[in-house]
Design a protein around this motif. Structure first.
Motif, PDB file in Angstrom:
ATOM      1  N   ALA A   1       0.814  -1.224   0.000  1.00 43.17           N
ATOM      2  CA  ALA A   1       0.000   0.000   0.000  1.00 43.17           C
ATOM      3  C   ALA A   1       0.844   1.268   0.000  1.00 43.17           C
ATOM      4  N   ASN A   2       2.159   1.147   0.244  1.00 44.57           N
ATOM      5  CA  ASN A   2       2.963   2.342   0.518  1.00 44.57           C
ATOM      6  C   ASN A   2       3.837   2.749  -0.667  1.00 44.57           C
ATOM      7  N   ALA A   3       3.783   4.032  -0.983  1.00 46.73           N
ATOM      8  CA  ALA A   3       4.623   4.603  -2.037  1.00 46.73           C
ATOM      9  C   ALA A   3       5.680   5.550  -1.472  1.00 46.73           C
ATOM     10  N   ARG A   4       5.310   6.418  -0.553  1.00 44.12           N
ATOM     11  CA  ARG A   4       6.291   7.352   0.016  1.00 44.12           C
ATOM     12  C   ARG A   4       7.400   6.603   0.746  1.00 44.12           C
ATOM     13  N   GLU A   5       7.026   5.499   1.379  1.00 39.14           N
ATOM     14  CA  GLU A   5       8.035   4.690   2.072  1.00 39.14           C
ATOM     15  C   GLU A   5       9.086   4.168   1.087  1.00 39.14           C
ATOM     16  N   ALA A   6       8.669   3.881  -0.139  1.00 38.16           N
ATOM     17  CA  ALA A   6       9.612   3.407  -1.155  1.00 38.16           C
ATOM     18  C   ALA A   6      10.693   4.443  -1.415  1.00 38.16           C
ATOM     19  N   LEU A   7      10.317   5.707  -1.414  1.00 34.26           N
ATOM     20  CA  LEU A   7      11.293   6.774  -1.633  1.00 34.26           C
ATOM     21  C   LEU A   7      12.278   6.853  -0.475  1.00 34.26           C
ATOM     22  N   ARG A   8      11.793   6.614   0.743  1.00 34.83           N
ATOM     23  CA  ARG A   8      12.701   6.628   1.901  1.00 34.83           C
ATOM     24  C   ARG A   8      13.684   5.461   1.811  1.00 34.83           C
ATOM     25  N   GLU A   9      13.169   4.300   1.437  1.00 33.90           N
ATOM     26  CA  GLU A   9      14.050   3.129   1.305  1.00 33.90           C
ATOM     27  C   GLU A   9      15.125   3.379   0.244  1.00 33.90           C
ATOM     28  N   ALA A  10      14.715   3.881  -0.902  1.00 32.49           N
ATOM     29  CA  ALA A  10      15.668   4.130  -1.990  1.00 32.49           C
ATOM     30  C   ALA A  10      16.684   5.199  -1.598  1.00 32.49           C
ATOM     31  N   ARG A  11      16.219   6.234  -0.908  1.00 30.48           N
ATOM     32  CA  ARG A  11      17.133   7.303  -0.501  1.00 30.48           C
ATOM     33  C   ARG A  11      18.186   6.768   0.467  1.00 30.48           C
ATOM     34  N   SER A  12      17.773   5.929   1.398  1.00 27.52           N
ATOM     35  CA  SER A  12      18.727   5.347   2.335  1.00 27.52           C
ATOM     36  C   SER A  12      19.792   4.550   1.596  1.00 27.52           C
ATOM     37  N   ASP A  13      19.358   3.735   0.634  1.00 30.86           N
ATOM     38  CA  ASP A  13      20.326   2.909  -0.091  1.00 30.86           C
ATOM     39  C   ASP A  13      21.277   3.755  -0.919  1.00 30.86           C
ATOM     40  N   ALA A  14      20.757   4.794  -1.563  1.00 27.17           N
ATOM     41  CA  ALA A  14      21.619   5.678  -2.347  1.00 27.17           C
ATOM     42  C   ALA A  14      22.650   6.357  -1.445  1.00 27.17           C
ATOM     43  N   GLU A  15      22.217   6.815  -0.285  1.00 33.93           N
ATOM     44  CA  GLU A  15      23.134   7.485   0.639  1.00 33.93           C
ATOM     45  C   GLU A  15      24.158   6.524   1.222  1.00 33.93           C
ATOM     46  N   GLU A  16      23.789   5.239   1.332  1.00 31.18           N
ATOM     47  CA  GLU A  16      24.695   4.241   1.900  1.00 31.18           C
ATOM     48  C   GLU A  16      25.680   3.688   0.875  1.00 31.18           C
ATOM     49  N   GLY A  17      25.521   4.060  -0.401  1.00 33.90           N
ATOM     50  CA  GLY A  17      26.503   3.657  -1.389  1.00 33.90           C
ATOM     51  C   GLY A  17      26.041   2.666  -2.429  1.00 33.90           C
ATOM     52  N   ALA A  18      24.748   2.479  -2.593  1.00 31.15           N
ATOM     53  CA  ALA A  18      24.259   1.587  -3.649  1.00 31.15           C
ATOM     54  C   ALA A  18      24.652   2.138  -5.015  1.00 31.15           C
ATOM     55  N   ASP A  19      24.983   1.227  -5.931  1.00 35.77           N
ATOM     56  CA  ASP A  19      25.349   1.615  -7.296  1.00 35.77           C
ATOM     57  C   ASP A  19      24.186   1.460  -8.266  1.00 35.77           C
ATOM     58  N   PHE A  20      23.234   0.605  -7.937  1.00 40.41           N
ATOM     59  CA  PHE A  20      21.977   0.423  -8.676  1.00 40.41           C
ATOM     60  C   PHE A  20      20.854   0.425  -7.646  1.00 40.41           C
ATOM     61  N   LEU A  21      19.673   0.886  -8.052  1.00 36.99           N
ATOM     62  CA  LEU A  21      18.458   0.733  -7.266  1.00 36.99           C
ATOM     63  C   LEU A  21      17.522  -0.224  -7.999  1.00 36.99           C
ATOM     64  N   MET A  22      16.691  -0.914  -7.236  1.00 32.66           N
ATOM     65  CA  MET A  22      15.776  -1.874  -7.851  1.00 32.66           C
ATOM     66  C   MET A  22      14.380  -1.748  -7.258  1.00 32.66           C
ATOM     67  N   VAL A  23      13.376  -2.003  -8.103  1.00 26.85           N
ATOM     68  CA  VAL A  23      11.990  -2.126  -7.670  1.00 26.85           C
ATOM     69  C   VAL A  23      11.536  -3.548  -7.981  1.00 26.85           C
ATOM     70  N   LYS A  24      10.930  -4.194  -6.993  1.00 22.75           N
ATOM     71  CA  LYS A  24      10.457  -5.569  -7.143  1.00 22.75           C
ATOM     72  C   LYS A  24       9.170  -5.719  -6.362  1.00 22.75           C
ATOM     73  N   PRO A  25       8.079  -6.250  -7.002  1.00 25.75           N
ATOM     74  CA  PRO A  25       7.894  -6.680  -8.389  1.00 25.75           C
ATOM     75  C   PRO A  25       7.813  -5.504  -9.363  1.00 25.75           C
ATOM     76  N   GLY A  26       7.426  -5.852 -10.616  1.00 25.16           N
ATOM     77  CA  GLY A  26       7.361  -4.852 -11.659  1.00 25.16           C
ATOM     78  C   GLY A  26       5.963  -4.349 -11.961  1.00 25.16           C
ATOM     79  N   LEU A  27       5.103  -5.223 -12.483  1.00 20.04           N
ATOM     80  CA  LEU A  27       3.855  -4.775 -13.101  1.00 20.04           C
ATOM     81  C   LEU A  27       2.965  -3.931 -12.196  1.00 20.04           C
ATOM     82  N   ALA A  28       2.775  -4.363 -10.956  1.00 18.78           N
ATOM     83  CA  ALA A  28       1.873  -3.633 -10.066  1.00 18.78           C
ATOM     84  C   ALA A  28       2.537  -2.423  -9.434  1.00 18.78           C
ATOM     85  N   TYR A  29       3.811  -2.170  -9.784  1.00 17.67           N
ATOM     86  CA  TYR A  29       4.583  -1.123  -9.105  1.00 17.67           C
ATOM     87  C   TYR A  29       5.289  -0.191 -10.080  1.00 17.67           C
TER      88      TYR A  29
END
Length: 331
Positions: free
Chosen positions: A231-259
């Motif tokens: 149900a959550n979309a804003r939380e996805a942005l927080r998760e991605a931001r944390s990973d980017a700040e921690e040094g991730a080189d790629f970001l991923m969304v899983k699953p695909g179609l419904a998201y």
């Protein structure tokens, strides 16, 4: 009678003109093909819920790898399927230097040095309880210990890098996993190895067939305390931001179609390469309908993959990879 001054149809009048102005295109370079490597010998076992996808053993996987290479697919995502008797509460086989994933990585890099090997970094396939971390009993409730799990995930990532993995792809959704793995890789001398983070991984019903393939279904409870609420979309942005700040080189969304809304949201906010995982049930539903003759499989698959790329994905992990490349090549 008033006629329209703007005629959008002018750019659609022929196949050549439509091709000339096409905004999004697919190619073999867009795809990462998952491959399941099982303990044992002589294994070439089709997964019942995923027609056309197999569990391979180390001595048979060349059949799959040679076909991928011939088609021009240059990246694989490796999952290990250990013997049930080799699983334990701490997922020891995940970070065993002679574990099935580590052995597979070595063999792939020896036989196909130009093939990019992405190592799935998680514990769920290797724990006897099927969870993605260390489980403790707290007052009669099974709880996945975040920080203790990080220690084992770092050991797993380092062992995979040591075996020759080109990219480490942690899929566990523990808090701080990118920072911990980045530090562990750097300390072990693998500062050059990038991290493809499963940044936004939802607790999804679309994973069912995969859990048959990898034999990784949790034996009790579910993964809702560490994977995201659909149900959550804003939380996805927080998760991605944390990973980017921690040094991730790629970001991923899983699953695909419904998201795909999440894919678009990440594309608009982050400049890192973005991956979408076209997961097992998305594949199985298409296959099931195609086997019934209800859909045009080729048209559906290519439209789906195109939609994922149009939404903002740079790379697509998909079980359709081989078929998609054949169709793109007119075969």
């Amino acid at each position: 009678m008033t006629y329209p001054k703007t005629r959008h149809r002018r750019l659609r009048v022929s196949a050549a003109l439509r091709s000339l102005v096409r905004e999004t295109a697919l190619s073999a370079d867009d795809f990462i093909a998952p491959i399941f490597i099982a303990e044992g010998e002589g294994i070439r076992q089709e997964i019942s819920s995923m027609p056309g996808v197999y569990n391979w053993s180390l001595d048979t996987m060349d059949e799959e790898l040679s076909e991928l290479s011939r088609l021009g697919i240059r990246a694989v995502l490796v999952f290990g399927v250990p013997d049930a008797g080799g699983k334990d509460a701490l997922g020891t086989c995940a970070y065993d230097e002679r574990g099935i994933v580590q052995e597979a990585i070595r063999r792939i890099k020896a036989g196909y040095p130009d093939m990019l090997v992405v190592a799935d970094t998680c514990l769920c396939e290797f724990t006897d309880h099927g969870h993605c971390g260390v489980v403790h009993d707290q007052g009669g409730v099974a709880v996945v210990d975040n920080d203790e799990s990080l220690e084992l995930l770092v050991k797993t990532a380092v062992s995979q890098a040591r075996a020759g993995a080109d990219i480490i792809a942690p899929s566990n959704m523990m808090d701080g996993f990118v920072a911990a793995i980045r530090a562990g890789l750097d300390e072990a001398g693998f500062g050059h190895v990038p991290i493809m983070s499963y940044s936004v991984k939802y607790s999804s019903a679309y994973y069912g067939p995969f859990r048959e393939a990898a034999q990784s279904a949790p034996k009790f409870g579910d993964r809702k305390t560490y994977q995201m609420d659909p149900a959550n979309a804003r939380e996805a942005l927080r998760e991605a931001r944390s990973d980017a700040e921690e040094g991730a080189d790629f970001l991923m969304v899983k699953p695909g179609l419904a998201y795909l809304d999440i894919v678009r949201a990440l594309r608009e906010r982050f400049d890192l390469p973005l991956v979408v995982y076209n997961v097992s049930a998305e594949y199985s539903m298409v296959k099931a309908a195609a086997l019934q003759g209800w859909i045009d499989e080729r048209a559906i698959v290519l439209e789906t993959l195109l939609g994922m790329k149009r939404a903002g994905a740079d790379l697509i992990i998909t079980y359709h990879a081989k078929d998609a490349v054949r169709w793109l090549n007119g075969k």
